[in-house]
Scaffold this active site. Structure first.
Site, PDB file in Angstrom:
ATOM      1  N   ASP A   1      19.637 110.679  27.954  1.00 32.76           N
ATOM      2  CA  ASP A   1      19.682 109.729  26.839  1.00 32.76           C
ATOM      3  C   ASP A   1      18.309 109.425  26.255  1.00 32.76           C
ATOM      4  OD1 ASP A   1      19.253 108.592  29.414  1.00 32.76           O
ATOM      5  OD2 ASP A   1      19.427 106.593  28.553  1.00 32.76           O
TER       6      ASP A   1
ATOM      7  N   SER B   1      15.457 100.475  35.668  1.00 34.93           N
ATOM      8  CA  SER B   1      15.195  99.119  35.191  1.00 34.93           C
ATOM      9  C   SER B   1      16.390  98.224  35.488  1.00 34.93           C
ATOM     10  CB  SER B   1      14.950  99.135  33.680  1.00 34.93           C
ATOM     11  OG  SER B   1      16.124  99.575  33.020  1.00 34.93           O
TER      12      SER B   1
ATOM     13  N   GLN C   1      13.041 105.814  23.688  1.00 32.66           N
ATOM     14  CA  GLN C   1      12.342 106.249  24.899  1.00 32.66           C
ATOM     15  C   GLN C   1      11.656 107.619  24.746  1.00 32.66           C
ATOM     16  OE1 GLN C   1      14.181 105.263  28.846  1.00 32.66           O
ATOM     17  NE2 GLN C   1      16.009 105.153  27.603  1.00 32.66           N
TER      18      GLN C   1
ATOM     19  N   ASP D   1       8.696  66.386   6.743  1.00 31.96           N
ATOM     20  CA  ASP D   1       8.533  66.466   8.200  1.00 31.96           C
ATOM     21  C   ASP D   1       7.924  65.160   8.713  1.00 31.96           C
ATOM     22  OD1 ASP D   1       8.146  67.366  10.788  1.00 31.96           O
ATOM     23  OD2 ASP D   1       6.383  68.595  10.297  1.00 31.96           O
TER      24      ASP D   1
HETATM   25  C1  SPV Z   1       6.019  72.316  13.448  1.00 28.11           C
HETATM   26  O1  SPV Z   1       6.257  73.510  13.352  1.00 28.11           O
HETATM   27  O2  SPV Z   1       6.806  71.459  13.082  1.00 28.11           O
HETATM   28  C2  SPV Z   1       4.766  71.861  14.033  1.00 28.11           C
HETATM   29  C3  SPV Z   1       3.611  72.759  14.019  1.00 28.11           C
HETATM   30  O3  SPV Z   1       4.712  70.768  14.474  1.00 28.11           O
HETATM   31  S1  SPV Z   1       2.675  72.363  12.647  1.00 28.11           S
HETATM   32  O4  SPV Z   1       3.513  72.495  11.499  1.00 28.11           O
HETATM   33  O5  SPV Z   1       1.546  73.274  12.618  1.00 28.11           O
HETATM   34  O6  SPV Z   1       2.238  70.976  12.808  1.00 28.11           O
HETATM   35 MG    MG Z   2       6.328  69.521  14.032  1.00 31.68          MG
END
Ligand code: SPV
Ligand code: MG
Length: 669
Positions: free
Chosen positions: A330, A247, A336, A442
């Site tokens: 390992d 890998s 693994q 928000d």
């Molecule tokens: C956020 O996480 O701020 C988003 C997604 O905008 S939601 O909260 O679902 O709107």
């Molecule tokens: Mg958002």
């Protein structure tokens, strides 16, 4: 160490085959004689000096050795009495050039596999090749082993004995004791016996251990019948194949040394793990698959390089059916182990064998790997990786991060799955969680400077790509600056939602007043963002709020078409319903007209749908938008309540992570 090869004898039992040259020049395949094979393997094992005792067809042998063009330093010692003495006397003749070294001693008629020689040279003690699985030969050497040491060697021992061959690796002290006795024999005119007779006298003084080569090829050729057997065996060995899987994108001495060992077992086929498998197993590969493949194709001894698409070896082993699979030891335990178990059972099904060598930890490699990881965190590499991961995997997952610590959790959390590791591909810097962490609603109240500070904290300690929640993107005039700032920081994608005015979180839906932007305005914002963009890898994703704001499927689809036309690199469709049907319907209808634009979903409400199902339906990015924040709040509340209730911290400790464990999450520089 010097190799000492005894080639004085006449090889009478070979008949016409030794009429014109010594036995060691007998052909054992279309490309090799007994001697050329021995010399090639001696050279490959790293021995540079070879002493050859000669006698019968002395000058033919010397010329032949030179003609082989193997870069070895030869010393030829003639035994003038070769016709009337045994090799004990040849050794005696050579005593001055062999008395001061470790010695690899072999009869000139022995044919062996590279692994036998390498195994013997790897022993610390002096050793002699024996086999505990081969039957005792009637006329040839056997050895009596007592307490792990060889006590007697001769053709006459049948009790407590094992098959043995005159192939020895002798440390200087042991060799000098034996050589001294050989000299004493010869000076007493005992020149017609085996040198082993002298060994048997002084065996107590030597620490000669048996090296059990079991069924590996290591046999002498005395007769034309022996020759036929060896030829057959060599043909079989020639057909052996070996499989290894890598890998790595950084080759170090440990890799080369295991490849050298593997190549001696047979034709070496290397499986190179696909980019997708590497990135889920350890980190995003620095070098893409095609380049890693060609890196291995250019290593001496590698016959073929194939892709291994998954961590599981199944597909390739069933197709290639290699004689051996080679791996470091390992994987015996740990993550693994299930892969190893599967390899063992597939090998067992057709009689293949697993060969494991001690895993070498290379501190230089660890340092390089660390540097590689920090390089992955540089803005250009980090930014570009989201597109690459999308192309590679089809569906990627992103987990919310709102601080350095949550970034570290998204970066480093790994679960074991089918012998591999499963981890998040990217991070989502959510407006909801970034605001909530600051105790704010928000509503685009937390300004961009503060949001960028969060990104910066995350970037400092992580390497994974970042998807930024850009809310509405703000004014077009502001958005163009945001795009450039995000690009500069190494963010891969900004998602902006088609709302205007005071934005509220979508999960409130129509319970609060929220306004959707017009298609024209929002399209213009996308176009302005795309014009402002400076790097080719940055993506602007248009988030459609029609389903959240109950504007209907047609509106959502109309917007998706308009926004992709305006240049959006991806479309996010959002819903706050538990039932995923409207999301599925949108995806299906969108995919009918657009096969390639990545689709993003945030399944906070429709959380029963698995990533596999989303992928099947045509979704490309699944964002887990707020779970770390939501998990941490009740945990913190519980801790606070416990302390308040108990008026001390003891009870709370039981639900807290010990500090030394928390500290371990934070990488040391
Ligand atoms: C956020 O996480 O701020 C988003 C997604 O905008 S939601 O909260 O679902 O709107
Ligand atoms: Mg958002």
């Amino acid at each position: 160490m010097k190799a000492l090869i005894l080639n004085s004898g006449m090889g009478k039992r070979m008949g016409v085959l030794t009429a014109e040259y010594p036995k060691c020049m007998t052909e054992i395949s279309s490309t090799e004689t007994i001697l050329s094979r021995q010399l090639k393997l001696i050279f490959a094992a790293g021995i540079k000096e070879v002493v050859i005792t000669t006698g019968y067809y002395n000058s033919v042998l010397i010329e032949y050795c030179k003609s082989l063009n193997i870069p070895l330093h030869f010393t030829f010692v003639n035994n003038p009495l070769y016709a009337d003495t045994n090799y004990i006397y040849s050794i005696y003749c050579a005593r001055d050039v062999i008395c001061d070294d470790d010695i690899l001693l072999m009869h000139g008629d022995i044919v062996f596999e590279a692994t036998v020689l390498d195994g013997m040279l790897a022993q610390k003690s002096s050793c002699m090749k024996v086999s505990t699985t081969k039957p005792l030969p009637e006329k040839d050497f056997k050895a009596i082993v007592l307490n792990g040491r060889i006590k007697k060697i001769g053709v006459e021992y049948f009790t407590d004995a094992v098959e043995a061959q005159a192939l020895y690796k002798l440390n200087k002290g042991d060799w000098q004791a034996w050589l001294k006795e050989i000299c004493r024999y010869c000076e007493n005119n005992e020149r017609n016996c085996y040198a082993e007779k002298a060994f048997n006298v002084i065996s107590e003084k030597c620490s000669l251990i048996p090296f059990d080569a079991q069924d590996s090829l290591c046999t002498e050729i005395d007769t034309p019948e022996d020759l036929a057997v060896v030829k057959n065996e060599l043909e079989r060995i020639e057909k052996r194949t070996v499989y290894m899987c890598f890998s790595t994108d950084i080759l170090h001495s440990g890799h080369i040394s295991i490849i050298r060992k593997a190549e001696k077992l047979g034709k070496l086929v290397i499986g190179v793990l696909s980019d997708e498998a590497v990135s889920s197993y350890k980190r995003f590969p620095l070098i893409p698959f095609e380049e890693r493949k060609s890196m291995f194709e250019n290593i001496r001894g590698v016959r073929k390089v194939v892709e291994q698409r998954t961590l599981s070896y199944k597909e390739n082993l069933e197709q290639l059916k290699p004689t051996y699979v080679v791996h470091g030891d390992d994987w015996i335990n740990g993550i693994q182990k299930p892969i190893r178990d599967e390899v063992c059972s597939i090998l067992a099904s057709y009689g293949g064998k697993l060969v494991e060598y001690p895993y070498s930890v290379d501190s230089k490699y660890a340092e390089l790997d660390k540097r590689a990881r920090s390089e992955l965190a540089t803005p250009d590499l980090r930014r570009a990786r989201l597109k690459k991961a999308l192309a590679m995997k089809g569906l990627i997952t992103a987990m919310e991060a709102h601080s350095g610590l949550t970034g570290l959790i998204v970066e480093n959390t790994i679960v074991e799955e089918c012998g591999g590791a499963h981890q998040f591909d990217a991070m989502w810097v959510s407006s909801l969680c970034d605001s909530t962490t600051k105790g704010k609603p928000d509503i685009e109240l937390v300004d961009m400077t503060s949001r960028f500070r969060t990104i910066d904290d995350i970037c400092e300690v992580t390497t994974k790509p970042i998807i930024f929640d850009g809310d509405t993107g703000g004014l077009v005039e502001h958005f163009v600056y945001t795009v450039r700032s995000l690009e500069r920081m190494g963010v891969s994608m900004v998602i902006i939602e088609d709302k205007t005015g005071l934005k509220k979180n979508s999960l409130f839906g129509t319970e609060v007043s929220q306004r959707q932007d017009s298609i024209e305005n929002f399209s213009e914002k996308i176009r302005a963002g795309k014009r402002a963009q400076r790097t080719k890898d940055f993506m602007i994703c248009a988030r459609i709020e029609s389903l959240i704001l109950e504007q209907g499927m047609q509106d959502a689809l109309r917007r998706a078409v308009a926004f992709t036309d305006a240049g959006a690199d991806a479309i996010m469709i959002h819903s706050r319903k538990k039932d995923p049907s409207e999301i599925f319907e949108f995806v299906e209808k969108f995919r009918e007209q657009n096969k390639s634009t990545p689709l993003v979903v945030v399944p906070t409400s429709f959380n029963t749908v698995t990533e596999e199902e989303f992928k099947e339906r045509g979704v490309n990015i699944v964002i887990y938008a707020n779970q770390l924040t939501r998990a941490s709040v009740p945990a913190m509340q519980k801790a606070a309540k416990l302390i308040l209730a108990k008026h001390r911290a003891k009870e709370c400790d039981e639900i807290c992570m010990p500090f030394n464990e928390i500290i371990r999450l934070i990488p040391e520089e």
